[in-house]
Every structure is written in structure tokens, then in C-alpha cells.
Design a protein around this motif. Structure first.
Motif, PDB file in Angstrom:
ATOM      1  N   PRO A  12       0.760  -1.281   0.004  1.00 52.66           N
ATOM      2  CA  PRO A  12       0.041   0.244  -0.029  1.00 52.66           C
ATOM      3  C   PRO A  12       0.732   1.255  -0.130  1.00 52.66           C
ATOM      4  N   ILE A  13       1.982   1.200   0.669  1.00 53.65           N
ATOM      5  CA  ILE A  13       2.856   2.589   0.458  1.00 53.65           C
ATOM      6  C   ILE A  13       3.259   2.472  -1.059  1.00 53.65           C
ATOM      7  N   ILE A  14       3.565   1.623  -1.581  1.00 49.29           N
ATOM      8  CA  ILE A  14       3.974   1.871  -2.986  1.00 49.29           C
ATOM      9  C   ILE A  14       2.813   2.290  -3.804  1.00 49.29           C
ATOM     10  N   ILE A  15       1.581   1.850  -3.741  1.00 46.61           N
ATOM     11  CA  ILE A  15       0.351   2.451  -4.365  1.00 46.61           C
ATOM     12  C   ILE A  15       0.064   3.858  -3.903  1.00 46.61           C
ATOM     13  N   ILE A  16      -0.044   3.981  -2.719  1.00 45.84           N
ATOM     14  CA  ILE A  16      -0.640   5.516  -2.229  1.00 45.84           C
ATOM     15  C   ILE A  16       0.904   6.513  -2.347  1.00 45.84           C
ATOM     16  N   GLY A  17       1.881   6.068  -1.869  1.00 42.95           N
ATOM     17  CA  GLY A  17       2.975   7.133  -2.074  1.00 42.95           C
ATOM     18  C   GLY A  17       3.185   7.381  -3.648  1.00 42.95           C
ATOM     19  N   GLY A  18       3.091   6.427  -4.381  1.00 43.26           N
ATOM     20  CA  GLY A  18       3.566   6.456  -5.732  1.00 43.26           C
ATOM     21  C   GLY A  18       2.446   7.503  -6.655  1.00 43.26           C
ATOM     22  N   ILE A  19       1.201   7.353  -6.111  1.00 41.99           N
ATOM     23  CA  ILE A  19      -0.074   8.343  -6.684  1.00 41.99           C
ATOM     24  C   ILE A  19       0.242   9.658  -6.070  1.00 41.99           C
ATOM     25  N   VAL A  20       0.304   9.550  -4.932  1.00 42.88           N
ATOM     26  CA  VAL A  20       0.309  10.962  -3.974  1.00 42.88           C
ATOM     27  C   VAL A  20       1.597  11.740  -4.345  1.00 42.88           C
ATOM     28  N   GLY A  21       2.592  11.123  -4.662  1.00 42.08           N
ATOM     29  CA  GLY A  21       3.922  11.841  -4.859  1.00 42.08           C
ATOM     30  C   GLY A  21       3.996  12.143  -6.330  1.00 42.08           C
ATOM     31  N   GLY A  22       3.001  11.715  -7.185  1.00 41.82           N
ATOM     32  CA  GLY A  22       3.153  11.995  -8.598  1.00 41.82           C
ATOM     33  C   GLY A  22       4.180  11.388  -9.561  1.00 41.82           C
ATOM     34  N   PHE A  23       4.558  10.162  -8.800  1.00 40.28           N
ATOM     35  CA  PHE A  23       5.626   9.231  -9.649  1.00 40.28           C
ATOM     36  C   PHE A  23       5.216   8.276 -10.742  1.00 40.28           C
ATOM     37  N   VAL A  24       3.707   7.885 -10.445  1.00 38.51           N
ATOM     38  CA  VAL A  24       3.081   6.897 -11.412  1.00 38.51           C
ATOM     39  C   VAL A  24       1.762   7.409 -11.323  1.00 38.51           C
ATOM     40  N   THR A  25       0.826   6.999 -12.087  1.00 39.19           N
ATOM     41  CA  THR A  25      -0.521   7.013 -12.362  1.00 39.19           C
ATOM     42  C   THR A  25      -1.197   5.806 -11.496  1.00 39.19           C
ATOM     43  N   PRO A  26      -2.523   5.896 -11.213  1.00 39.48           N
ATOM     44  CA  PRO A  26      -3.109   4.771 -10.505  1.00 39.48           C
ATOM     45  C   PRO A  26      -2.941   3.488 -11.351  1.00 39.48           C
ATOM     46  N   THR A  27      -3.233   3.408 -12.534  1.00 40.21           N
ATOM     47  CA  THR A  27      -2.899   2.007 -13.147  1.00 40.21           C
ATOM     48  C   THR A  27      -1.549   1.620 -13.115  1.00 40.21           C
ATOM     49  N   GLU A  28      -0.555   2.578 -13.139  1.00 43.97           N
ATOM     50  CA  GLU A  28       0.713   2.130 -13.093  1.00 43.97           C
ATOM     51  C   GLU A  28       1.125   1.572 -11.694  1.00 43.97           C
ATOM     52  N   ALA A  29       0.642   2.130 -10.744  1.00 40.04           N
ATOM     53  CA  ALA A  29       0.914   1.891  -9.164  1.00 40.04           C
ATOM     54  C   ALA A  29       0.152   0.550  -8.980  1.00 40.04           C
ATOM     55  N   SER A  30      -0.689   0.076  -9.655  1.00 39.64           N
ATOM     56  CA  SER A  30      -1.650  -1.017  -9.252  1.00 39.64           C
ATOM     57  C   SER A  30      -0.570  -2.283  -9.927  1.00 39.64           C
ATOM     58  N   LEU A  31      -0.029  -1.923 -10.976  1.00 38.00           N
ATOM     59  CA  LEU A  31       0.709  -2.683 -11.805  1.00 38.00           C
ATOM     60  C   LEU A  31       2.070  -3.155 -11.148  1.00 38.00           C
ATOM     61  N   ILE A  32       2.658  -2.096 -10.424  1.00 37.43           N
ATOM     62  CA  ILE A  32       3.817  -1.892  -9.750  1.00 37.43           C
ATOM     63  C   ILE A  32       3.712  -3.086  -8.416  1.00 37.43           C
ATOM     64  N   ALA A  33       2.561  -2.889  -7.882  1.00 36.02           N
ATOM     65  CA  ALA A  33       2.179  -3.568  -6.606  1.00 36.02           C
ATOM     66  C   ALA A  33       2.058  -4.858  -6.956  1.00 36.02           C
ATOM     67  N   VAL A  34       1.362  -5.052  -8.048  1.00 36.09           N
ATOM     68  CA  VAL A  34       1.253  -6.564  -8.464  1.00 36.09           C
ATOM     69  C   VAL A  34       2.367  -7.285  -8.536  1.00 36.09           C
ATOM     70  N   LEU A  35       3.019  -6.700  -9.246  1.00 34.35           N
ATOM     71  CA  LEU A  35       4.626  -7.301  -9.575  1.00 34.35           C
ATOM     72  C   LEU A  35       5.228  -7.375  -8.238  1.00 34.35           C
ATOM     73  N   TYR A  36       5.255  -6.326  -7.462  1.00 32.01           N
ATOM     74  CA  TYR A  36       5.894  -6.616  -6.235  1.00 32.01           C
ATOM     75  C   TYR A  36       5.627  -7.665  -5.259  1.00 32.01           C
ATOM     76  N   SER A  37       4.152  -7.710  -5.232  1.00 29.90           N
ATOM     77  CA  SER A  37       3.477  -8.807  -4.583  1.00 29.90           C
ATOM     78  C   SER A  37       3.658 -10.036  -4.921  1.00 29.90           C
ATOM     79  N   MET A  38       3.970 -10.306  -6.360  1.00 32.42           N
ATOM     80  CA  MET A  38       4.273 -11.702  -6.921  1.00 32.42           C
ATOM     81  C   MET A  38       5.767 -11.905  -6.420  1.00 32.42           C
ATOM     82  N   PHE A  39       6.745 -10.929  -6.496  1.00 29.77           N
ATOM     83  CA  PHE A  39       8.111 -11.154  -6.173  1.00 29.77           C
ATOM     84  C   PHE A  39       8.013 -11.770  -4.627  1.00 29.77           C
ATOM     85  N   ILE A  40       7.408 -10.846  -3.720  1.00 35.44           N
ATOM     86  CA  ILE A  40       7.421 -11.178  -2.631  1.00 35.44           C
ATOM     87  C   ILE A  40       6.904 -12.640  -2.300  1.00 35.44           C
TER      88      ILE A  40
END
Length: 220
Positions: A12-40
Motif C-alpha cells: 500500500p505504501i507503493i500504491i499510495i506513495g507513488g500516486i500522491v507523490g506524482g511518480f506513477v498513475t493509479p494504473t501504473e501503481a497497481s501494476l507495480i504493486a502486483v509485480l512487487y507482491s508476486m516477487f514477495i
């Protein structure tokens, strides 16, 4: 417990932090979170093997198809309503009943609370937001205020039966009947209703921070 869950809590830090910080869009944040969760899950905790991974992909495809079908049909329905000028008709009828922004928002919340009990949030937004937005505009409700109040009202429906999506999912994960936790959930519903009323009658609960950081949105 915190030590064991610290890696999972990064999602959730990746999702919320990425969106609020302006680094990624919500769609990109969800993709990154899924890949991160898959790796973990596969490399660190090793709770997901290849067979389980394929099962998860299948479940994801099935659930996504249901949501996308609902969104697609809702979009068609919203287009039909717009084509036959239903929003304009509602503005003429309901607009004559009240000119108070607070009363109009109470009507909006009432609709979203009822709808949210039976329809998922995304189709509900697609179907009813185009209908209710002109009513809110007609009495001078700020568009941002309308959007936030509507989203919170629909979030209320996510934990209320019979179609409380979050209630159903968490109950399934916990292995209990979805009616079992309703007594405890009622406390959260009471607090959410209090927050909704504060948002309706004190607009700055919603708008103060945007007014400070995004004043251009509120210029005439």
C-alpha cells in the motif's frame, strides 16, 4: 507480527506513495504493486509456486471479466440516459425541490448509499454520476466536493449487505459467514456516516486542503 509483515505492508505504501507523490498513475501503481507482491510471494515468502501462480492468474481473469462486463454494460446504459436527456429532465424536476447545496448532497448520498448496497462502485459511478452531477451543479455544489462525497458514500456500500464487496471478500478470507461480523461493522458504519454528514454540512472538511494547494481549481 510487524517484523513478519513489513514487506507486505510496503505494497500500500507503493500504491499510495507513488500516486500522491506524482511518480506513477493509479494504473501504473497497481501494476507495480502486483509485480512487487508476486516477487514477495514467490521469492521471499515462497507461499506461491508456479501452479498456484497459474491459479491466481485464472482467478484474476475471471474476476476482472465480471467487473469489466459490468462497467461496459453500465457505460452503454449511461450513454442511453444521456441520449434521451434524462439528466436534464431530472434537473428540471428535482432542481425545483431545493436550492440548498447541503440538501442536494443529502439526496446524492441517499441515492449512492442505496445503490451501493446492490451494485459495485464502478458501475454505480458510471450509471448514476452523470445523472446526479447536473443536479449538484444546478445548486452550486463544487465538483470536487460532489466527487469526494459520492466516493465516500459508495465506499459505505462496500461493507453493507447484501452486496458489500469488501465484506464478502474479507469474510471469505476469514472463513466466516458474511453476516457474522455485522455487529462489529456497525461501529465503523456509524463513524463513516458521521464523517459523511460533516463533509456535507462543512464543505471545508473536503475542500480546505485543495483550496490551499490547488487554488486555481476554485477561481471563478
Amino acid at each position: 507480527s510487524l517484523k513478519d509483515s513489513i514487506l507486505a505492508l510496503m505494497s500500500p505504501i507503493i500504491i499510495i506513495g507513488g500516486i500522491v507523490g506524482g511518480f506513477v498513475t493509479p494504473t501504473e501503481a497497481s501494476l507495480i504493486a502486483v509485480l512487487y507482491s508476486m516477487f514477495i510471494g514467490m521469492a521471499i515468502f515462497r507461499t506461491v509456486n508456479m501452479k498456484k501462480f497459474v491459479e491466481l492468474l485464472t482467478d484474476t481473469a475471471r474476476l476482472s471479466s465480471i467487473v469489466l462486463f459490468a462497467v461496459g454494460t453500465a457505460a452503454i446504459y449511461a450513454w442511453v440516459l444521456s441520449y434521451y436527456k434524462i439528466p436534464a429532465f431530472l434537473v428540471s424536476i428535482v432542481g425545483a425541490l431545493t436550492t440548498s447545496p447541503s440538501v442536494m448532497l443529502l439526496l446524492v448520498v441517499g441515492v449512492f448509499l442505496i445503490v451501493g448496497m446492490f451494485i459495485d462502485a464502478v458501475p454505480a459511478i458510471i450509471i448514476f454520476a452523470p445523472l446526479l452531477k447536473p443536479l449538484a451543479d444546478n445548486v452550486g455544489v463544487n465538483p470536487l466536493h460532489f466527487a469526494v462525497v459520492g466516493c465516500v458514500a459508495l465506499a459505505y456500500g462496500l461493507i453493507t449487505p447484501p452486496y458489500g464487496l469488501c465484506l464478502l471478500i474479507t469474510s471469505e478470507i476469514a472463513g466466516i459467514n458474511c453476516m457474522t461480523p455485522l455487529k462489529e461493522v456497525a461501529a465503523f458504519l456509524g463513524v463513516m456516516m458521521l464523517v459523511l454528514l460533516l463533509m456535507i454540512f462543512i464543505p471545508d472538511v473536503t475542500l480546505l486542503i485543495p483550496k490551499i494547494f490547488m487554488p486555481d481549481l476554485f477561481q471563478a
